[in-house]
Each structure stands twice: as C-alpha cells, then as structure tokens.
Write a protein that holds these residues in place. Sequence first.
Motif, short mmCIF file in Angstrom:
data_model
loop_
_atom_site.label_atom_id
_atom_site.label_comp_id
_atom_site.label_asym_id
_atom_site.label_seq_id
_atom_site.Cartn_x
_atom_site.Cartn_y
_atom_site.Cartn_z
N PHE A 454 0.84 -1.19 0.00
CA PHE A 454 0.00 0.00 0.00
C PHE A 454 0.88 1.24 0.00
CE2 PHE A 454 -3.74 -2.24 2.36
CZ PHE A 454 -3.84 -3.16 1.33
N GLU A 455 0.43 2.27 -0.69
CA GLU A 455 1.17 3.52 -0.74
C GLU A 455 0.92 4.31 0.55
OE1 GLU A 455 3.91 5.87 -2.69
OE2 GLU A 455 2.98 4.06 -3.54
N LYS A 456 2.01 4.82 1.15
CA LYS A 456 1.89 5.66 2.36
C LYS A 456 2.37 7.06 2.04
CE LYS A 456 2.46 1.97 5.79
NZ LYS A 456 3.29 1.46 6.94
N ILE A 457 1.48 8.04 2.21
CA ILE A 457 1.84 9.43 1.96
C ILE A 457 1.31 10.31 3.09
CG2 ILE A 457 1.87 9.16 -0.55
CD1 ILE A 457 -0.89 10.50 -0.62
N SER A 458 1.98 11.41 3.35
CA SER A 458 1.50 12.34 4.36
C SER A 458 0.36 13.18 3.79
CB SER A 458 2.64 13.27 4.80
OG SER A 458 3.01 14.13 3.73
N TYR A 459 -0.39 13.80 4.67
CA TYR A 459 -1.45 14.71 4.24
C TYR A 459 -0.87 15.81 3.35
CZ TYR A 459 -4.70 18.66 4.57
OH TYR A 459 -5.51 19.73 4.28
N THR A 460 0.28 16.32 3.73
CA THR A 460 0.92 17.38 2.96
C THR A 460 1.23 16.92 1.54
OG1 THR A 460 1.90 18.30 4.97
CG2 THR A 460 2.90 18.95 2.88
N LYS A 461 1.75 15.69 1.41
CA LYS A 461 2.03 15.14 0.07
C LYS A 461 0.73 14.94 -0.72
CE LYS A 461 4.68 13.03 -3.05
NZ LYS A 461 3.72 12.64 -4.07
N ALA A 462 -0.33 14.50 -0.04
CA ALA A 462 -1.61 14.31 -0.72
C ALA A 462 -2.12 15.63 -1.29
CB ALA A 462 -2.63 13.73 0.26
N VAL A 463 -1.99 16.72 -0.51
CA VAL A 463 -2.42 18.03 -0.98
C VAL A 463 -1.59 18.46 -2.19
CG1 VAL A 463 -2.53 20.49 -0.39
CG2 VAL A 463 -3.34 18.77 1.25
N GLU A 464 -0.29 18.21 -2.13
CA GLU A 464 0.58 18.57 -3.26
C GLU A 464 0.20 17.80 -4.52
OE1 GLU A 464 4.44 17.72 -1.76
OE2 GLU A 464 4.56 19.53 -0.51
N ALA A 483 -10.14 19.84 4.99
CA ALA A 483 -10.44 18.42 5.16
C ALA A 483 -10.59 17.76 3.79
CB ALA A 483 -11.71 18.26 5.98
N LEU A 484 -9.90 16.66 3.58
CA LEU A 484 -10.00 15.93 2.32
C LEU A 484 -11.38 15.30 2.21
CD1 LEU A 484 -6.52 14.15 2.17
CD2 LEU A 484 -7.19 16.34 1.15
N THR A 485 -12.06 15.55 1.10
CA THR A 485 -13.38 14.96 0.87
C THR A 485 -13.21 13.57 0.25
OG1 THR A 485 -13.58 15.84 -1.36
CG2 THR A 485 -14.31 17.26 0.48
N GLU A 486 -14.33 12.85 0.15
CA GLU A 486 -14.29 11.54 -0.49
C GLU A 486 -13.85 11.67 -1.95
OE1 GLU A 486 -14.79 8.17 0.37
OE2 GLU A 486 -14.39 9.06 2.33
N GLU A 487 -14.20 12.78 -2.57
CA GLU A 487 -13.79 13.03 -3.95
C GLU A 487 -12.27 13.14 -4.04
OE1 GLU A 487 -14.97 16.04 -7.62
OE2 GLU A 487 -14.88 16.81 -5.56
N HIS A 488 -11.67 13.82 -3.08
CA HIS A 488 -10.21 13.99 -3.08
C HIS A 488 -9.50 12.65 -2.89
CE1 HIS A 488 -11.00 18.34 -1.58
NE2 HIS A 488 -10.78 18.35 -2.89
#
Length: 613
Positions: A454-464, A483-488
């Motif tokens: 599984f891919e592990k990324i931080s919230y900051t990386k997800a936003v980027e 807040a990350l939505t289900e769409e995100h």
Amino acid sequence: MASEENNTVATPVAPFKYSNRVILKTILGRDDSGLGLVGQKFVIGGWVKSSREVRKEHEPSPSDDGVALTGQKDVSCAEILQSRIPFFRSIMRVLGASNYPVREKLGSVISKPPLPSVAYLQVSDGSCVASLQVLVDSAISPLSQLMLAGTCILAEGVLKQPSVPGKYVIQLEVEKILYVGMVDQNNYPLSKKRIPLGTLRDCSHLRPRTTTVASVMRICNALTFATHTFFHNHGFLYVQVPTITTTDSEGFSEKFHVTTLFSTADKKEPNAIADWGVSLEAVQAAIKEKSNVVEELKRSESNKEALVAAVQDLRKTNELASQLEARGKSTLGTSLKADKADFSNEFFSRPSYLTVSGHLHLESYACALGNVYSFGPRFRADKSESAKHVAEMWKVELEMAFSQLEDVMNCADDYLKFLCKWVLEKCSDDMKFVSNRIEKTIVDRLQSMTSSSFEKISYTKAVEDLKVVTVKTFEVKIDWGVALTEEHVSYLADEIYKKPVIIYDYPKEIKPFYVRLNGDGRTVAAFDMVVPMVGTLISGSQNEERIDMLNTRIKELGLPTEQYEWYLDLRRHGTVKHSGFSLGFDAMVLLATGLTNVRDVIPFPRSHGKANN
C-alpha cells in the motif's frame, strides 16, 4: 454402473443436527457436485426459485378402443380418430386436442381427466449459490401448490442422475412431500426475475431469498468470522462497548439522543391536537392519496382543470399537516423544556446518546488488557443521502497498548489483506457469482490487494499531488488545512496511485480531540486508508497519552470537561502510549462484492426518513 462405484466411496452426509433435513451445501458443495451420493435417500427443505411442468406420455386404456360409435348422430371426425386409432389420438394430443371431450356411451359426453405430469423445481435453502433440482410427480402432490416462486417445501426423496444430461448433474426424485408453505401469488414481491436492488430495498424482509442478496450475506458472514479469527490469532480480546453512552466520542458528531421524556410528554398530553377534530396521521394518509391522484392526472394529461384542482387540494392538505405538526411540537416542546432543566427526571439522569464510536471505552480496557477489539453497531444522525453512509453502520474497532502510529498502520494493512484473502478462499462460489452478476474485476482486485504494497503518503504530500491535477476540477478547492473529501481521497487511490493509499499526519483541526499532537504542533498522528472504488475504509490514530495536551485540546474545542473526566483518569493513573483504528464493516462488504450502495449490504438499512422494519 458409474453411480454405483461413486456410491461405494461417498462420504456419508448427515442431517443437520437440529432438524431432520440435509443442508443443500453438504450435497452440492462437494467436489463431485453430489454425484457420489446418487442412490441415497435424503430429506431436504428450501424455497422454490423457479419451476416448470412436463406432461407425461399418456398410456391408452383398453376402454379407449371400445367406445361405441354406431348410431351417434353428433360424433365429430376428430372424436372418431381419437377413440378408434391410437396413432391419430397421439397426433391430436400433440396438436393440443388431448382434452377434447370423448363419448363413453351413446348420447353422453365426459371430459378426460388431466394428464399426469412432473414438476421440475429449483430449490434453494440459502446455504450456497447452487440450487437442487427436485422432481415431484403429480400423483404425489398437487403441483399447483408447489410451483409458485417462493413456496417453501420439505420433501423426502432419492438422489438420482437426470435421464437427459443438462445443467444439473443430480436431482432429487421425491417420494413424499412433508410440508408445503404456500405463497400468495398476487402479493409476493419476488415473483419477477432480476428485480433491481433499489426496488428490493422496499422489501428487506424478503430480499435475502434472492440469489444476489443471499450471496452478499454469506460473504458478510465470512468477513465477520475472518475478523474474529484475525484478532484471536494475534492475541486480541473481544470487548463489548456500550451502545448507550453519556460521552460524545468525537466531540463534533451528529448524535441520536436517548430520552424517555417523549413518552412522559405523551402521557401528559395523550392527544395534543385532539381539539382540532382530526389527527396528524389521518391528514398524512390523505396527503398520500391526493399525491397519487395528482401523479395520475399528470401522466394522463387529459384533464388540466382537474389537475389544477387536485394540486390546490393537495397544497391545502399539506398546509393543514404543517399546522398540526407545529402545534404538536409546540405542546411537546413545552413539556420537554419543563423537564430539561432537571435531568433527574431523565432515565439516566443526564444527557445520553447512541454511541458514535467505541474508541474511548476500548482505551480503558487496552490500558488493562493490552490489545482489545470490538465489533458492533455505531450511530450517526447525519441526514446524508450518500450511498456510503446510513444512520446505523457496523464497525470493527481496536486499541493496542504500547503501540504508536506506525504500529497501528501496519496492523490495519495486515488486517485488510487477511480479509481479502479469506473471502477469496472461503467464498469461491459466491465470488464467482458476484463476478458474473455484479463486478467482473472483483476477484482480480481483491487478489491484487492481498499481494501488493500500500502507498503511504503524508497529508501534505496528498495536498501537493491534488494541487497539480489539471484534468479534473474538484467541488471543494484543495489547500493545506482543508479536510480531504471523499472526492479527493478517491482520486488519489483510483487515478493517481491506482492502489490502496494510507494518508497520515493530518492537521489537528480536522481530527478528533483525542489524537496525539505531533512535534510540529500543527499535525496529529492520525491516518486514513483509502481503497480504490470504495473510498475511506479504515481510520485510525495514535491517541494522546499526555494529560496536559489532552486538556488543552478539550478546552480549544470548547468540549464539556465533565463528560471526559473518566477518560482523563486513564492519563492520571498509569498512562501508556496507545493507538487504534476503526474499519467500516459495511464498506468492507462493498469492497468484497463490488456493490456501490451500502443499503444493499446491510440486512435492514436505516437512513434519514427510512426505517420500515
């Protein structure tokens, strides 16, 4: 000869211990599909899925050829051929004239009795996908009582091979019908084939008789057993957390309040609107009838004046209902306000709720027993119409003492892979049906999840990652702190990484108060596991063990401290680093079946405005 050889080596099939019938899975689930049991006698029970009737060949009696025809004035040519020549009589039967009246004596006509026939019933008892073909002769039982879909039968017979090879390798030839539960054909909702799942939700008490819902429930059962097996194998103890609680487990959730004040008010005001001369229930029933009339007139488009009058009538009735409802609430509200000031009149003497989460209660047992988990219903009073959320959902929750964020993420990874592998191995027939009927790629997807990382990324990386997306415009603009939505999160798993993604280290403002604050003072040690085609499946965190930090978070959010005094006690007396997660069990069933609406995997779904059973 082959069937005799099979019979000599067949493993005996015992009846179900608590009744005299044999469960069909023990016959049809064998490697030989039951062929080795040919010649054995069984009692089976189940519900008719489908049926067909086949006429037997008619054997003419000696009296057929001895019918006197001389002197008959109104004997037709067809009757002469039927009564005198067996060959032509057979031809007439094929042409549909088998029930033509035949003269037994001069001047008298009688109808021939119905020809003997055999019913081929496909019977299922819910134990497996396959159904058993059951043959019943009309001499044993009236076939009209047995052939309607949904009819329940208990029958005794002998397993045999069909005389003509086809779909079924074995069939039960019935010697005795022991019980028949008949069906009201006009009102049975499952008489049609391939009823849409959305329609089936309106008859949730009968829909498990469909092959699709039955398969989903067997998969659900397997996932339940797999859950208990996984945690048992890893030394967890099962703990039952309360359904009713005085603690808001997350601090900001929509909750169902538990109260007895409504029943108290009802006793004080048995009919708050009786003086209006009409009940709210009667008006609501009238609204339903008037709405149907309006819809009928709209469809016909033949009488516009009648439609206008019907719409005005409906509007007035709706206004009356609103007035009645408002008055009822006003009367009840007066009673509630009078009691609300003093909760000693409440059943629990303080505000109480249906639990949103069992995490806080599990922590108290983790701080004594080490590793614990719970499995049960959780409740949210959100009025969401989302296909992924209902008011009552089941969750698997765990807490581990002496563990940190990385530990709990690894546990979540192992647990999900274990569930996927289990359902592939233990539910092969149901998964084959699901892949044929619902989602063709479901087996491949689950197999991929059991073997891939599984891919592990931080919230900051997800936003980027989301900020650089140009091919799609998100409904909620992405920025750090949002807040990350289900769409995100679904876009991250479905389009960017194309596999499960674990997102960790969220901003503290968008996670519950009890999550441990990281060293940067901005983020907390929380994570979400997002799965392609499903969305967020698991959420977890390392929880705050430092009492000063926890007190600060409670004050920042303006939460009532008195609610959490017992929870703070865990930090005062032998505190420990600990972490946990929750898995949305109903969402896990969606993942395993390829379905998209959680209402189709919950036996009796409860959502806003809908609790029919």
